[in-house]
Motif scaffolding. Structure first.
Motif, PDB file in Angstrom:
ATOM      1  N   GLU A 164       0.851  -1.187   0.000  1.00 61.82           N
ATOM      2  CA  GLU A 164       0.000   0.000   0.000  1.00 61.82           C
ATOM      3  C   GLU A 164       0.887   1.238   0.000  1.00 61.82           C
ATOM      4  N   ASN A 211      -4.411   5.047  -2.025  1.00 62.95           N
ATOM      5  CA  ASN A 211      -5.612   5.616  -1.393  1.00 62.95           C
ATOM      6  C   ASN A 211      -6.163   6.747  -2.241  1.00 62.95           C
ATOM      7  N   GLU A 256      -7.827   2.189  -3.337  1.00 58.45           N
ATOM      8  CA  GLU A 256      -8.541   2.028  -2.061  1.00 58.45           C
ATOM      9  C   GLU A 256      -9.452   3.230  -1.855  1.00 58.45           C
ATOM     10  N   ASP A 285     -11.677   0.566   1.784  1.00 55.71           N
ATOM     11  CA  ASP A 285     -10.811   0.819   2.925  1.00 55.71           C
ATOM     12  C   ASP A 285     -11.658   1.005   4.177  1.00 55.71           C
ATOM     13  N   LYS A 295     -11.177  -4.205   3.164  1.00 55.60           N
ATOM     14  CA  LYS A 295     -10.122  -4.111   4.178  1.00 55.60           C
ATOM     15  C   LYS A 295     -10.779  -3.892   5.534  1.00 55.60           C
ATOM     16  N   GLU A 303      -6.380  -5.014   8.547  1.00 53.17           N
ATOM     17  CA  GLU A 303      -5.435  -3.907   8.713  1.00 53.17           C
ATOM     18  C   GLU A 303      -5.001  -3.772  10.163  1.00 53.17           C
TER      19      GLU A 303
END
Ligand code: C2E
Ligand code: CA
Ligand code: CA
Length: 567
Positions: free
Chosen positions: A343, A401, A433, A463, A484, A520
């Motif tokens: 990521e 992201n 994400e 996310d 996630k 996560e």
């Protein structure tokens, strides 16, 4: 339909005891204002006190109190004495007309009515009344609301704010050098400047704000409904630059600047008087500190706004000089400790080399729109770096992201396609994400954008799943590959039964929908083991790897390929 002007819609009171007459009269003036009716003298007086009419159309011949008596009563009451009284009668004697004028009437209409003529005369009287009202409420030079009208509006705004828990702001604007210009170039130049300043200030403000001229070189802007002090800061910056843009009057150039003082109800002021006094003292401070600037009365508001402005400036500079960095954090398949992806996480160092956490600046970047170029920078860097991993023999997908603000940009899809082309990265190696709230956004065609990205081969992941949005139907409508599990659930997995239950539910859910899962914020071996036993195998967290710079990630990947990353 007549136009509704704030507090200035004319009120017409029609008084007649004959039903047919009153109907005809009110029909005739219906579109000229707010029409009220009364069918006898006594109720006419009550209605006049209640509505404060601009114009009264008053029949003379009525049983009980006649028109003359009603007129005398209206004229002797300070609440109603301003009304323009127009008598309506079928009598034709001159004596009657004279008597009507004597009692304070200003016009005379004959029955049977000539409607077009009657309307024209009534309209003219309304226009005169409006003019008079405006003179009483407005500054003659600039046409802006004067102190009296402003006072009214402030009281109104304070009342509303009290009941709605809102905020009201007063901006006191002093033109720094108008007096000097007036002394050297004369009154007519300074009058012209004042008029031009008024229209510039008005152009910066919103319709609900009151821009008013006080005396001499002072203006006040009332913001009756403030949505946070940041908005005031932004407006003030616009006002300062509007005033400092050069003026051209009779082919000569003049330059002005302003000092602005700001007070806010209820934060630092509790009444009309304190709002004014505090705005004034803040304005004096702005003048002392060198003019062409603004000051808040409250030092707390002042410093929070300053801090935000510094942060915004810092982001702009960093972006301009390409000084944002991107770190990478590995996602690991706990079954065989393979790196499944990385990521990309933005990193920003301040002047002393300390990291500023993304959560301290991303929200402001979103608010100011800076997230769009910043996000583009991150995406490009991430794609180029993933391409390098690939060239080193590591086909590792990179997740980036994406903020809702970026996704709402019409150009978003094109931007992603360009970056994929420029970096040469295969779309299958890019994952975006997004957070759950994105799906609730009504703004731009998010769904179509995501479907198009998916069609290219780009993967979409949700996310912070489980924290954002309770309506899950979007999962059906949107093309999604990965969920996630938010770190907050993982954090308390071992201590809080309900967090464990939520994770169990999310896992069942992902299985049913055929979605991939990533947990996560995995920090301990116990968390990892529990997640695995529940059926979640892909992990991201400090247990496996912290976010690290690109060069370290290259080493990490090379080592992972030969050894493994057993924690
Ligand atoms: P996120 O997308 O949920 O990213 C994960 C965050 O958790 C990262 O924080 C990461 O450093 C941190 N983290 C990873 N493993 C662990 C762990 O085991 N324990 C704990 N306590 N934390 C862990 P970071 O880098 O501070 O980023 C915070 C948030 O800022 C991100 O949350 C994301 O929402 C946002 N962000 C970061 N980079 C970008 C970016 O390039 N664009 C956008 N739009 N947002 C970004
Ligand atoms: Ca993320
Ligand atoms: Ca997250």
């Amino acid at each position: 339909m007549h136009r509704k002007i704030f507090g200035l819609e004319p009120v017409i009171l029609v008084v007649d005891d004959q039903t047919t007459d009153i109907r005809m009269l009110s029909e005739a003036v219906r579109d000229l204002g707010n029409v009220q009716l009364a069918t006898d003298g006594r109720s006419a007086i009550l209605a006049a006190r209640r509505w404060g009419p601009d114009v009264v159309l008053l029949d003379i011949e009525m049983p009980g109190m006649n028109g003359f008596e009603v007129c005398r009563a209206l004229k002797s009451d300070p609440k109603t004495c301003d009304a323009a009284v127009i008598f309506v009668t079928s009598h034709t004697q001159t004596e009657n007309e004279l008597r009507a004028l004597d009692y304070g009437g200003i016009d005379f209409l004959q029955k049977p009515l000539n409607i077009p003529l009657a309307r024209a005369r009534i309209k003219a009287h309304i226009a005169l009344r409006n003019e008079a009202k405006k003179l009483a409420n407005h500054d003659a030079l600039t046409g802006l609301p004067n102190r009296f009208l402003l006072q009214d509006r402030i009281e109104q705004a304070l009342q509303n704010a009290q009941s709605s828990q809102g905020q009201v702001a007063m901006l006191l604007i002093h033109l720094d050098n108008l007096k000097a210009i007036s002394d050297s170039f004369g009154q007519s130049v300074s009058d012209e400047l004042l008029r031009e300043v008024s229209s510039r200030l008005t152009a910066c403000s919103q319709a609900v704000d009151t821009v008013s001229r006080q005396r001499g070189e002072e203006f006040i802007i009332l913001l009756p409904d403030v949505s946070g002090v940041d908005a005031i800061g932004a407006l003030t910056v616009r006002l300062l630059s509007a005033v400092s843009a050069p003026f051209s009057i009779q082919a000569n150039r003049y330059d002005l600047s302003a000092s602005i003082g700001i007070s806010v109800f209820p934060d630092d002021s509790h009444s009309l008087d304190s709002l004014y006094q505090h705005a004034d003292s803040a304005m004096c401070r702005a003048r002392q500190e060198g003019r062409n600037r603004y000051r808040f009365f409250s030092s707390d508001i002042e410093s929070s706004i300053r801090a935000k402005q510094l942060l915004e400036q810092g982001m702009r500079n960093t972006l301009e000089h390409g000084l944002f960095d991107v770190f990478y954090q590995a996602k690991i398949d706990a079954r065989d400790n393979r790196v499944m992806g990385v990521e990309a996480l933005i990193r920003w160092r301040d002047g002393d080399g300390n990291f500023i956490p993304p959560m301290d600046f991303i929200p402001l970047a979103e608010e100011t729109g800076l997230i769009v170029p910043i996000g583009q920078f991150v995406l490009l860097k991430a794609c180029m770096d993933a391409k390098k991993f690939y060239e080193h023999g590591q086909a590792i997908p990179v997740s980036v992201n994406i903020s809702a603000v970026q996704l709402q940009e019409e150009s978003f899809l094109g931007m992603v396609m360009n970056i994929l082309a420029d970096s040469g990265l295969s779309p299958e190696l890019l994952e975006l994400e997004i957070t759950e709230g994105v799906h609730a956004s009504p703004l731009y065609n998010t769904r179509e954008t995501l479907i198009a990205l998916r069609a290219l081969g780009v993967r979409i992941s949700i996310d912070d799943f489980g924290t954002g949005y309770s309506n899950l139907t979007y999962l059906k409508r949107f093309p999604i590959d990965v969920l996630k599990i938010d770190q907050s659930f993982v954090k308390d997995l071992l201590v809080d039964k309900s967090d464990a239950a939520i994770i169990v539910a999310i896992i069942a859910f992902a299985e049913a929908l055929g979605l991939e899962l990533v947990a996560e914020g995995v920090e301990t071996c116990e968390q990892a083991a529990t997640l695995r036993s529940l059926g979640c195998n892909i992990m991201q967290g400090f247990l496996y790897s912290r976010p690290i710079p690109f060069a370290h990630m290259c080493t990490f990947l090379a080592e992972a390929a030969t050894n493994d990353v057993t924690p």
